[in-house]
Design a protein around this motif. Sequence first.
Motif, PDB file in Angstrom:
ATOM      1  N   PRO A 189      -4.435  -7.600  13.596  1.00 27.94           N
ATOM      2  CA  PRO A 189      -3.656  -9.148  13.291  1.00 27.94           C
ATOM      3  C   PRO A 189      -2.619  -8.055  12.182  1.00 27.94           C
ATOM      4  CG  PRO A 189      -5.896  -9.440  12.203  1.00 27.94           C
ATOM      5  CD  PRO A 189      -6.135  -8.277  13.293  1.00 27.94           C
ATOM      6  N   ASN A 190      -1.682  -9.669  12.423  1.00 29.45           N
ATOM      7  CA  ASN A 190      -0.840  -9.338  11.018  1.00 29.45           C
ATOM      8  C   ASN A 190      -0.965  -9.183   9.933  1.00 29.45           C
ATOM      9  OD1 ASN A 190       1.205 -11.874  13.225  1.00 29.45           O
ATOM     10  ND2 ASN A 190       1.740  -9.368  12.825  1.00 29.45           N
ATOM     11  N   GLY A 191      -1.231  -8.389   8.899  1.00 27.96           N
ATOM     12  CA  GLY A 191      -1.117  -8.123   7.610  1.00 27.96           C
ATOM     13  C   GLY A 191      -2.156  -7.596   7.499  1.00 27.96           C
ATOM     14  N   SER A 192      -2.672  -6.631   8.384  1.00 32.73           N
ATOM     15  CA  SER A 192      -4.110  -6.049   8.517  1.00 32.73           C
ATOM     16  C   SER A 192      -4.231  -4.451   8.125  1.00 32.73           C
ATOM     17  CB  SER A 192      -4.954  -6.397   9.882  1.00 32.73           C
ATOM     18  OG  SER A 192      -4.305  -5.247  10.652  1.00 32.73           O
ATOM     19  N   GLY A 193      -3.023  -3.732   7.568  1.00 35.70           N
ATOM     20  CA  GLY A 193      -2.180  -3.258   7.191  1.00 35.70           C
ATOM     21  C   GLY A 193      -1.976  -1.722   7.876  1.00 35.70           C
ATOM     22  N   LYS A 194      -1.935  -1.684   9.358  1.00 32.89           N
ATOM     23  CA  LYS A 194      -1.014  -1.298  10.398  1.00 32.89           C
ATOM     24  C   LYS A 194      -0.350  -0.063   9.987  1.00 32.89           C
ATOM     25  CE  LYS A 194      -0.316  -4.297  12.739  1.00 32.89           C
ATOM     26  NZ  LYS A 194      -0.789  -5.365  12.717  1.00 32.89           N
ATOM     27  N   THR A 195       0.893  -1.208   9.540  1.00 29.24           N
ATOM     28  CA  THR A 195       2.165  -0.324   8.760  1.00 29.24           C
ATOM     29  C   THR A 195       1.963   0.529   8.386  1.00 29.24           C
ATOM     30  OG1 THR A 195       3.476  -2.843  10.071  1.00 29.24           O
ATOM     31  CG2 THR A 195       4.406  -0.576   8.536  1.00 29.24           C
ATOM     32  N   THR A 196       1.180  -0.274   6.300  1.00 26.94           N
ATOM     33  CA  THR A 196       0.443   0.366   5.658  1.00 26.94           C
ATOM     34  C   THR A 196      -0.375   2.484   5.610  1.00 26.94           C
ATOM     35  OG1 THR A 196       0.166  -1.541   4.570  1.00 26.94           O
ATOM     36  CG2 THR A 196      -0.764   0.400   3.403  1.00 26.94           C
ATOM     37  N   GLU A 213       3.511  -0.456  16.056  1.00 25.21           N
ATOM     38  CA  GLU A 213       4.114  -0.692  17.572  1.00 25.21           C
ATOM     39  C   GLU A 213       5.026  -0.967  18.405  1.00 25.21           C
ATOM     40  OE1 GLU A 213       2.728  -4.694  16.798  1.00 25.21           O
ATOM     41  OE2 GLU A 213       2.136  -5.233  14.450  1.00 25.21           O
ATOM     42  N   LEU A 216      -4.745  -7.287  -4.305  1.00 27.50           N
ATOM     43  CA  LEU A 216      -4.268  -6.950  -2.394  1.00 27.50           C
ATOM     44  C   LEU A 216      -4.200  -5.535  -1.968  1.00 27.50           C
ATOM     45  CD1 LEU A 216      -3.488  -8.865  -0.464  1.00 27.50           C
ATOM     46  CD2 LEU A 216      -1.597  -7.681  -0.159  1.00 27.50           C
ATOM     47  N   TYR A 232      -1.542  -3.869  -3.341  1.00 26.89           N
ATOM     48  CA  TYR A 232      -0.209  -3.973  -3.775  1.00 26.89           C
ATOM     49  C   TYR A 232      -0.863  -5.028  -5.318  1.00 26.89           C
ATOM     50  CZ  TYR A 232       2.370  -1.815  -0.107  1.00 26.89           C
ATOM     51  OH  TYR A 232       2.553  -1.474   0.806  1.00 26.89           O
ATOM     52  N   ALA A 250      -4.141  -4.086   0.600  1.00 29.23           N
ATOM     53  CA  ALA A 250      -3.507  -3.350   1.868  1.00 29.23           C
ATOM     54  C   ALA A 250      -4.778  -2.478   2.222  1.00 29.23           C
ATOM     55  CB  ALA A 250      -2.204  -3.528   1.718  1.00 29.23           C
TER      56      ALA A 250
HETATM   57  N1  LIG Z   1       5.547  -3.730  -0.666  1.00 31.13           N
HETATM   58  C1  LIG Z   1       4.984  -4.493  -0.070  1.00 31.13           C
HETATM   59  N2  LIG Z   1       4.721  -5.104  -1.107  1.00 31.13           N
HETATM   60  C2  LIG Z   1       3.299  -6.531  -1.674  1.00 31.13           C
HETATM   61  N3  LIG Z   1       2.860  -6.491  -0.084  1.00 31.13           N
HETATM   62  C3  LIG Z   1       2.813  -5.850   0.830  1.00 31.13           C
HETATM   63  C4  LIG Z   1       3.624  -4.655   1.050  1.00 31.13           C
HETATM   64  N4  LIG Z   1       4.193  -4.010   1.945  1.00 31.13           N
HETATM   65  C5  LIG Z   1       3.009  -4.565   2.527  1.00 31.13           C
HETATM   66  N5  LIG Z   1       1.888  -5.479   2.172  1.00 31.13           N
HETATM   67  C6  LIG Z   1       0.823  -6.585   2.305  1.00 31.13           C
HETATM   68  O1  LIG Z   1      -0.144  -5.851   2.870  1.00 31.13           O
HETATM   69  C7  LIG Z   1      -0.709  -6.598   3.703  1.00 31.13           C
HETATM   70  C8  LIG Z   1      -0.598  -5.350   5.065  1.00 31.13           C
HETATM   71  O2  LIG Z   1       0.790  -5.532   5.351  1.00 31.13           O
HETATM   72  P1  LIG Z   1       1.360  -4.408   6.389  1.00 31.13           P
HETATM   73  O3  LIG Z   1       2.208  -4.557   6.611  1.00 31.13           O
HETATM   74  O4  LIG Z   1       0.144  -3.291   6.566  1.00 31.13           O
HETATM   75  O5  LIG Z   1       0.535  -5.240   7.724  1.00 31.13           O
HETATM   76  P2  LIG Z   1       0.669  -5.303   9.269  1.00 31.13           P
HETATM   77  O6  LIG Z   1      -0.804  -5.091   9.436  1.00 31.13           O
HETATM   78  O7  LIG Z   1       1.508  -4.120   9.347  1.00 31.13           O
HETATM   79  O8  LIG Z   1       1.094  -6.468  10.075  1.00 31.13           O
HETATM   80  P3  LIG Z   1       2.071  -7.175  11.357  1.00 31.13           P
HETATM   81  O9  LIG Z   1       1.260  -7.278  12.098  1.00 31.13           O
HETATM   82  O10 LIG Z   1       2.770  -8.258  10.577  1.00 31.13           O
HETATM   83  O11 LIG Z   1       3.406  -5.638  10.855  1.00 31.13           O
HETATM   84  C9  LIG Z   1      -0.243  -7.784   4.264  1.00 31.13           C
HETATM   85  O12 LIG Z   1      -0.847  -8.353   3.375  1.00 31.13           O
HETATM   86  C10 LIG Z   1       1.439  -7.423   3.505  1.00 31.13           C
HETATM   87  O13 LIG Z   1       1.889  -9.037   2.964  1.00 31.13           O
END
Ligand SMILES: Nc1ncnc2c1ncn2[C@@H]1O[C@H](COP(=O)(O)OP(=O)(O)OP(=O)(O)O)[C@@H](O)[C@H]1O
Length: 299
Positions: free
Chosen positions: A38-45, A154, A17, A14, A19
């Motif tokens: 942890p939060n923001g580690s890229g799981k949902t991505t 999750e 960044l 992104y 991700a």
């Molecule tokens: N649409 C987007 N635009 C910009 N940055 C994004 C976008 N989606 C995710 N990110 C960034 O990508 C990184 C990974 O996000 P992601 O949602 O995959 O993390 P996660 O492990 O699922 O976190 P969580 O535990 O909070 O759900 C984060 O830094 C997030 O801010």
Amino acid sequence: MQKILTTENLSKNYGILKALDKLSLNVTKGDVFGILGPNGSGKTTTLGILLGVTNATSGSYSWFEKGKNDHLRKKIGALLDKPNFYPHLNGFQNLALIADIKDLKSPKIHEKIEISGVSKFVNRKFGTYSTGMKQRLALAATLLGEPEVLVLDEPTNGLDPEGIADVRELILKIANQGITVIMSSHLLDEVQKVCTHVAVLKSGKKLYEGQVQSLLAGSDGIEIASDNMAQLEKVLSGFIGIEQIEKKQGTFKVRLKDGFKASELSSFLITNGIDITHFSHQKGSLEQEFLHLLSENRA
Ligand SMILES: Nc1ncnc2c1ncn2[C@@H]1O[C@H](COP(=O)(O)OP(=O)(O)OP(=O)(O)O)[C@@H](O)[C@H]1O
Ligand SMILES: [Mg+2]
């Protein structure tokens, strides 16, 4: 063993960044595969890319060793967002509607209701459901298409302890039916309780992938002290099973490589003339190991 999913150097940027940074994974049939981070580690991505919701910047992935076409997606049940159903319809009607929309030929709605444990409230309007009930109905819905794989982001997030226990039990039940499960979690004990395999993510990078068992097995920490610490250090560094030595307040904290036992180290020290004043062997929890992985700079 049939390969369910392989990813190769999957990356998502992104802007500047990263991700997701060159993620390679292998999921085999029957695994309950946890993506832990942890939060923001890229799981949902990661899950978003695998489900075709998000485009990867680079890298590739393949389902069932066949690629990523729509036909293959039909074999995947997914729960990425909060469950979204019609509040004025009851649980059964919502499931029937989904079966209709998905154009399923002969959906086994009652069977899915039974498995998911929603029968007690399936005739109530969805709008009256607790968060835990909603999640169970959502899981029932993911099963309607007779998936070979379930992808869950999750799945216990936001539930109370009872709801968490229920959903974990349900996931295990689903896995027992031979459905492969790929789920994300930021909770160590969840992965420990539910998953057979785990990939640990930090800032989009994979720190570890393997069996939950091996992660646990490799996590022993040993504290050792002697009156002659300099001599101890010298002898310690000559033991081939040492993964890492850390000096901590008058003791050495030692981690052993896979396959080496604490007893082997203690006999080695004694054989080499070390007068051990303290030797404690701590079986590490996944939590300690996870924190250890996250604090290490393996980037
Ligand atoms: N649409 C987007 N635009 C910009 N940055 C994004 C976008 N989606 C995710 N990110 C960034 O990508 C990184 C990974 O996000 P992601 O949602 O995959 O993390 P996660 O492990 O699922 O976190 P969580 O535990 O909070 O759900 C984060 O830094 C997030 O801010
Ligand atoms: Mg997420």
